[in-house]
Design a protein around this motif. Structure first.
Motif, PDB file in Angstrom:
ATOM      1  N   GLU A   5       0.832  -1.277   0.024  1.00 16.51           N
ATOM      2  CA  GLU A   5       0.017   0.197  -0.021  1.00 16.51           C
ATOM      3  C   GLU A   5       0.726   1.393  -0.086  1.00 16.51           C
ATOM      4  N   PHE A   6       2.032   1.248   0.658  1.00 19.12           N
ATOM      5  CA  PHE A   6       2.855   2.308   0.820  1.00 19.12           C
ATOM      6  C   PHE A   6       3.493   2.592  -0.568  1.00 19.12           C
ATOM      7  N   LEU A   7       3.932   1.669  -1.301  1.00 18.41           N
ATOM      8  CA  LEU A   7       4.414   1.731  -2.572  1.00 18.41           C
ATOM      9  C   LEU A   7       3.628   2.333  -3.709  1.00 18.41           C
ATOM     10  N   LYS A   8       2.218   2.172  -3.467  1.00 19.49           N
ATOM     11  CA  LYS A   8       1.086   2.588  -4.013  1.00 19.49           C
ATOM     12  C   LYS A   8       0.483   4.051  -3.946  1.00 19.49           C
ATOM     13  N   SER A   9       1.129   4.450  -2.612  1.00 22.94           N
ATOM     14  CA  SER A   9       0.531   5.776  -2.226  1.00 22.94           C
ATOM     15  C   SER A   9       1.044   6.975  -2.934  1.00 22.94           C
ATOM     16  N   ARG A  10       0.483   8.061  -2.562  1.00 24.83           N
ATOM     17  CA  ARG A  10       0.985   9.540  -3.190  1.00 24.83           C
ATOM     18  C   ARG A  10       2.145  10.032  -2.437  1.00 24.83           C
ATOM     19  N   VAL A  11       2.248   9.598  -1.097  1.00 24.59           N
ATOM     20  CA  VAL A  11       3.500  10.068  -0.578  1.00 24.59           C
ATOM     21  C   VAL A  11       4.756   9.551  -1.251  1.00 24.59           C
ATOM     22  N   PHE A  12       4.556   8.223  -1.360  1.00 23.27           N
ATOM     23  CA  PHE A  12       5.894   7.710  -1.821  1.00 23.27           C
ATOM     24  C   PHE A  12       6.395   8.075  -2.939  1.00 23.27           C
ATOM     25  N   TRP A  13       5.398   8.108  -3.962  1.00 16.40           N
ATOM     26  CA  TRP A  13       5.818   8.704  -5.583  1.00 16.40           C
ATOM     27  C   TRP A  13       6.383  10.077  -5.353  1.00 16.40           C
ATOM     28  N   LYS A  14       5.454  10.857  -4.497  1.00 16.66           N
ATOM     29  CA  LYS A  14       6.132  12.356  -4.169  1.00 16.66           C
ATOM     30  C   LYS A  14       7.758  12.436  -3.643  1.00 16.66           C
ATOM     31  N   GLN A  15       8.038  11.620  -2.911  1.00 19.67           N
ATOM     32  CA  GLN A  15       9.209  11.350  -2.295  1.00 19.67           C
ATOM     33  C   GLN A  15      10.146  10.928  -3.557  1.00 19.67           C
ATOM     34  N   VAL A  16      10.001  10.074  -4.512  1.00 22.35           N
ATOM     35  CA  VAL A  16      10.659   9.327  -5.385  1.00 22.35           C
ATOM     36  C   VAL A  16      10.885  10.793  -6.549  1.00 22.35           C
ATOM     37  N   GLY A  17       9.684  11.441  -6.894  1.00 25.70           N
ATOM     38  CA  GLY A  17       9.888  12.408  -7.788  1.00 25.70           C
ATOM     39  C   GLY A  17      10.902  13.702  -7.056  1.00 25.70           C
ATOM     40  N   LEU A  18      10.669  14.024  -6.177  1.00 24.81           N
ATOM     41  CA  LEU A  18      11.635  14.975  -5.412  1.00 24.81           C
ATOM     42  C   LEU A  18      12.664  14.327  -5.551  1.00 24.81           C
ATOM     43  N   ALA A  19      13.033  13.152  -5.160  1.00 23.61           N
ATOM     44  CA  ALA A  19      14.538  12.696  -5.203  1.00 23.61           C
ATOM     45  C   ALA A  19      15.187  12.601  -6.581  1.00 23.61           C
ATOM     46  N   LEU A  20      14.249  12.530  -7.821  1.00 23.67           N
ATOM     47  CA  LEU A  20      14.758  12.701  -9.075  1.00 23.67           C
ATOM     48  C   LEU A  20      15.062  14.018  -9.502  1.00 23.67           C
ATOM     49  N   VAL A  21      14.280  14.895  -8.913  1.00 24.57           N
ATOM     50  CA  VAL A  21      14.582  16.298  -9.207  1.00 24.57           C
ATOM     51  C   VAL A  21      15.523  16.935  -8.646  1.00 24.57           C
ATOM     52  N   ILE A  22      16.163  16.388  -7.304  1.00 25.95           N
ATOM     53  CA  ILE A  22      17.243  16.841  -6.760  1.00 25.95           C
ATOM     54  C   ILE A  22      18.482  16.317  -7.299  1.00 25.95           C
ATOM     55  N   GLY A  23      18.123  15.059  -7.936  1.00 25.61           N
ATOM     56  CA  GLY A  23      19.397  14.168  -8.451  1.00 25.61           C
ATOM     57  C   GLY A  23      19.886  15.075  -9.796  1.00 25.61           C
ATOM     58  N   VAL A  24      18.910  15.216 -10.410  1.00 24.04           N
ATOM     59  CA  VAL A  24      19.047  16.005 -11.950  1.00 24.04           C
ATOM     60  C   VAL A  24      19.737  17.305 -11.751  1.00 24.04           C
ATOM     61  N   ALA A  25      19.116  18.205 -10.639  1.00 22.62           N
ATOM     62  CA  ALA A  25      19.814  19.592 -10.364  1.00 22.62           C
ATOM     63  C   ALA A  25      21.135  19.422 -10.171  1.00 22.62           C
ATOM     64  N   ILE A  26      21.430  18.377  -9.211  1.00 24.10           N
ATOM     65  CA  ILE A  26      22.807  18.580  -8.737  1.00 24.10           C
ATOM     66  C   ILE A  26      23.679  18.016  -9.931  1.00 24.10           C
ATOM     67  N   ILE A  32      27.734  22.523 -15.083  1.00 21.06           N
ATOM     68  CA  ILE A  32      27.872  23.978 -15.209  1.00 21.06           C
ATOM     69  C   ILE A  32      29.154  24.548 -14.518  1.00 21.06           C
ATOM     70  N   TRP A  33      29.204  23.801 -13.313  1.00 23.50           N
ATOM     71  CA  TRP A  33      30.752  24.232 -12.541  1.00 23.50           C
ATOM     72  C   TRP A  33      31.788  23.626 -13.257  1.00 23.50           C
ATOM     73  N   LEU A  34      31.643  22.384 -13.893  1.00 23.96           N
ATOM     74  CA  LEU A  34      33.152  22.167 -14.464  1.00 23.96           C
ATOM     75  C   LEU A  34      33.282  22.687 -15.932  1.00 23.96           C
ATOM     76  N   ASN A  35      32.256  23.082 -16.429  1.00 24.40           N
ATOM     77  CA  ASN A  35      32.510  24.102 -17.802  1.00 24.40           C
ATOM     78  C   ASN A  35      33.147  25.173 -17.270  1.00 24.40           C
ATOM     79  N   ILE A  36      32.854  25.891 -16.186  1.00 20.71           N
ATOM     80  CA  ILE A  36      33.225  27.114 -15.889  1.00 20.71           C
ATOM     81  C   ILE A  36      34.662  26.960 -14.961  1.00 20.71           C
ATOM     82  N   TYR A  37      34.951  25.912 -14.527  1.00 18.62           N
ATOM     83  CA  TYR A  37      36.190  25.779 -14.066  1.00 18.62           C
ATOM     84  C   TYR A  37      37.250  25.318 -14.870  1.00 18.62           C
TER      85      TYR A  37
END
Length: 286
Positions: A5-26, A32-37
């Motif tokens: 039930e937890f894997l199907k819940s909105r909270v779980f997928w919200k956390q997964v999406g947030l983790a993906l966004v943070i990973g892509v941002a990093i 960008i930092w390597l190109n500048i450096y």
């Protein structure tokens, strides 16, 4: 709540999406930092500083937003004393802004070396010792003697020099060698296709002298002279041919491969006509 039930819940997928966004941002931030450096794609050609004084070279390097480091000194006649003799990277090599150019300056005073003891040594060993000492091999002069191809005297500018004498590095040492009590002869080397340095070494190895060398019209720069090869020699090479010890060999050099013709087509005497004639102004002394 069960795991299913937890894997199907909105909270779980919200956390997964947030983790993906943070990973892509990093990842994007790191790119960008390597190109500048690393200043990706921002390169410029290395300036020419050879032949310049240290202050002139520093001004040119600073103007190109680079750095200069003096790493060594040599003594050469190609640039004035106190000027840049060599640089790394070479001019035109593309580098990033802020790159350090390592420079070698021409010393104000010539480097001195000791003359080795060559008397009594066989020719081949004497030639090796001369080069090891930082000197150059000059003329091989043969005189009647009981020995054959052994050093009898070592001279500099026609004057005999003693072992241990201090002379300027790069000076030319001439040798007087014995040729036996009869007219000793040596095989004539085939020089066609060899560079100037290779031809000089082959001539010395055969107990002969390089009389003069002539570059044709295809040799216009210092780089051309390094790439040029022998296309004609005098005396002309013949199988089983021999000449007297210490004889002079004349060579002609070119960068035109079409001139690589058999030596049998060359006259036995020095040609005095045509574009490749041996004029006095064309002679390049050994």
């Amino acid at each position: 709540m069960s795991v299913k039930e937890f894997l199907k819940s909105r909270v779980f997928w919200k956390q997964v999406g947030l983790a993906l966004v943070i990973g892509v941002a990093i990842i994007l931030i790191l790119i960008i930092w390597l190109n500048i450096y690393t200043r990706h794609g921002q390169s410029r050609p290395t300036p020419e500083i050879r032949g310049l004084t240290i202050s002139e070279a520093k001004h040119v390097v600073d103007k190109n937003r680079m750095k200069m480091q003096i790493i060594d000194s040599v003594y050469t006649a190609y640039v004035p004393r106190g000027c840049i003799a060599e640089q790394t990277p070479l001019p035109g090599h593309r580098v990033k802004k802020g790159r350090t150019i390592k420079a070698t300056i021409n010393a104000f005073n010539p480097e001195m070396v000791a003359v080795p003891d060559l008397v009594g040594l066989p020719r081949r060993q004497a030639l090796s010792l001369i080069e090891t000492a930082g000197l150059q091999v000059g003329q091989l002069n043969y005189v009647p003697d009981l020995t054959v191809d052994f050093v009898l005297k070592q001279t500099l500018h026609g004057r005999e020099v003693s072992p241990g004498d201090s002379v300027q590095k790069g000076m030319v040492i001439d040798l007087v060698l014995g040729r036996g009590l009869s007219s000793q002869r040596t095989p004539l080397p085939l020089l066609t296709g060899t560079t100037l340095d290779q031809a000089r070494n082959d001539i010395l190895e055969a107990s002969l002298n390089l009389g003069a060398y002539v570059f044709d019209a295809t040799v216009a720069t210092a780089e051309d002279s390094l790439n040029a090869f022998v296309y004609k020699q005098n005396p002309v090479y013949q199988r089983d041919a021999s000449v007297q010890l210490g004889s002079a060999v004349y060579i002609w050099l070119t960068t035109d491969t079409l001139k690589l013709i058999p030596d049998s087509t060359v006259a036995d005497t020095i040609d005095t006509g045509g574009d490749d004639s041996l004029q006095e102004t064309d002679l390049a002394p050994f």
